[in-house]
Design a protein around this motif. Structure first.
Motif, PDB file in Angstrom:
ATOM      1  N   THR A  12       0.825  -1.213   0.000  1.00  0.00           N
ATOM      2  CA  THR A  12       0.000   0.000   0.000  1.00  0.00           C
ATOM      3  C   THR A  12       0.857   1.259   0.000  1.00  0.00           C
ATOM      4  N   LEU A  23       0.033  -6.277   0.117  1.00  0.00           N
ATOM      5  CA  LEU A  23      -1.271  -6.682  -0.430  1.00  0.00           C
ATOM      6  C   LEU A  23      -1.161  -7.763  -1.497  1.00  0.00           C
ATOM      7  N   GLU A  24       0.061  -8.084  -1.906  1.00  0.00           N
ATOM      8  CA  GLU A  24       0.283  -9.190  -2.843  1.00  0.00           C
ATOM      9  C   GLU A  24       1.691  -9.720  -2.625  1.00  0.00           C
ATOM     10  N   VAL A  43      -3.110 -12.765  -3.253  1.00  0.00           N
ATOM     11  CA  VAL A  43      -3.557 -11.378  -3.092  1.00  0.00           C
ATOM     12  C   VAL A  43      -4.157 -11.285  -1.693  1.00  0.00           C
ATOM     13  N   ASP A  45      -5.803  -9.001   1.722  1.00  0.00           N
ATOM     14  CA  ASP A  45      -6.484  -7.830   2.282  1.00  0.00           C
ATOM     15  C   ASP A  45      -5.509  -7.152   3.247  1.00  0.00           C
ATOM     16  N   PHE A  60      -4.066  -2.216  -8.031  1.00  0.00           N
ATOM     17  CA  PHE A  60      -5.014  -2.727  -7.042  1.00  0.00           C
ATOM     18  C   PHE A  60      -5.762  -1.587  -6.359  1.00  0.00           C
ATOM     19  N   SER A  62      -9.006  -0.856  -3.279  1.00  0.00           N
ATOM     20  CA  SER A  62      -9.573  -1.491  -2.081  1.00  0.00           C
ATOM     21  C   SER A  62     -10.650  -2.497  -2.455  1.00  0.00           C
ATOM     22  N   ASP A  64     -10.628  -4.422  -5.029  1.00  0.00           N
ATOM     23  CA  ASP A  64      -9.983  -5.633  -5.547  1.00  0.00           C
ATOM     24  C   ASP A  64      -9.577  -6.596  -4.437  1.00  0.00           C
ATOM     25  N   VAL A  65      -9.268  -6.066  -3.256  1.00  0.00           N
ATOM     26  CA  VAL A  65      -8.765  -6.922  -2.178  1.00  0.00           C
ATOM     27  C   VAL A  65      -9.822  -7.217  -1.116  1.00  0.00           C
ATOM     28  N   LYS A  68     -10.434 -10.784   0.529  1.00  0.00           N
ATOM     29  CA  LYS A  68      -9.265 -11.639   0.371  1.00  0.00           C
ATOM     30  C   LYS A  68      -8.730 -12.030   1.752  1.00  0.00           C
ATOM     31  N   THR A  70      -6.248 -12.326   4.944  1.00  0.00           N
ATOM     32  CA  THR A  70      -5.279 -11.411   5.538  1.00  0.00           C
ATOM     33  C   THR A  70      -3.907 -12.075   5.527  1.00  0.00           C
TER      34      THR A  70
END
Length: 225
Positions: A12, A23-24, A43, A45, A60, A62, A64-65, A68, A70
């Motif tokens: 982020t 986040l990925e 991927v 959150d 990405f 918010s 998109d995740v 997902k 954690t």
């Protein structure tokens, strides 16, 4: 057998100390400088907003995740995949620092810096004073990065693996082909082809002519000593 992992993260933001999160995360396995096909990709959150500046880099948002897992949900699986082997990353100190913060939140120890292999440092040593971003290295090494319109961890780690193998001396496609050809796939009911070596005999006259040619063309031939 030498096992290594090529890894990349998307985040982020640039500083974990400011609360930025992973986040990925993507990693691929290579053994003896050859990709095995084993891939880890998740991927995540990040449990916080994704600033628009970061979204412009990796694409990405918010949305998109949302929903997902954690990082805490995937850490055990990630640790198992990474094992205790060296981890290769481009500007590796950044990825390690971001992962350190995530590991600390989960009560896990930081990744040992002894495992870090930084392709940026390797590239600077090989190409001093030249641009050594992942894109620049792909262009210099004729690696197709046309699909890289944003910083996607899975694509980046695949490109980085190619870059790393080139930095280490290049892949050996002939070896891969030899392995693939050694056990060809057979159709149902098809028998394997058995090849019988044929000895080629050379007559004495041909040997004498070859010796005379060598004597006139090559001085002090090593194989004659």
């Amino acid at each position: 057998m030498t096992r290594q992992l090529v890894l990349d993260t998307e985040t982020t933001g640039l500083d974990a100390r400011e609360g930025h999160r992973v986040l990925e995360v993507a990693a691929i396995e290579i053994i003896n400088l050859m990709p095995t096909g084993r891939v880890f990709h998740r991927v995540i959150d990040p449990e916080r907003d994704i600033p628009s500046d970061a979204s412009r880099i990796h694409g990405f948002t918010s949305a998109d995740v949302a929903g997902k897992p954690t990082f805490a949900d995937i850490i055990a699986e990630l640790e198992t995949f990474l094992g205790d082997d060296p981890i290769i990353a481009h500007n590796a100190a950044f990825d390690f620092a971001m992962l350190d913060a995530e590991f600390a939140r989960c009560g896990r120890p930081a990744l040992p810096r002894s495992r870090m292999v930084d392709t940026l440092d390797l590239a600077k040593g090989r190409y001093p004073g030249m641009p050594n971003s992942l894109d620049a290295l792909c262009r210099r090494m004729n690696i197709d990065n046309s699909m890289r319109t944003s910083h996607n961890a899975l694509l980046d780690v695949q490109l980085l693996a190619e870059v790393y193998l080139e930095l280490m001396g290049g892949r050996q496609p002939g070896l891969v082909l030899a392995i693939e050809r050694s056990a060809p796939a057979l159709l149902p009911g098809e028998a394997p082809i058995v090849r019988t070596p044929v000895m080629i005999e050379v007559d004495e006259g041909a040997l004498q002519r070859h010796a005379a040619f060598i004597a006139t063309k090559i001085k002090d031939a090593l194989w004659l000593k």
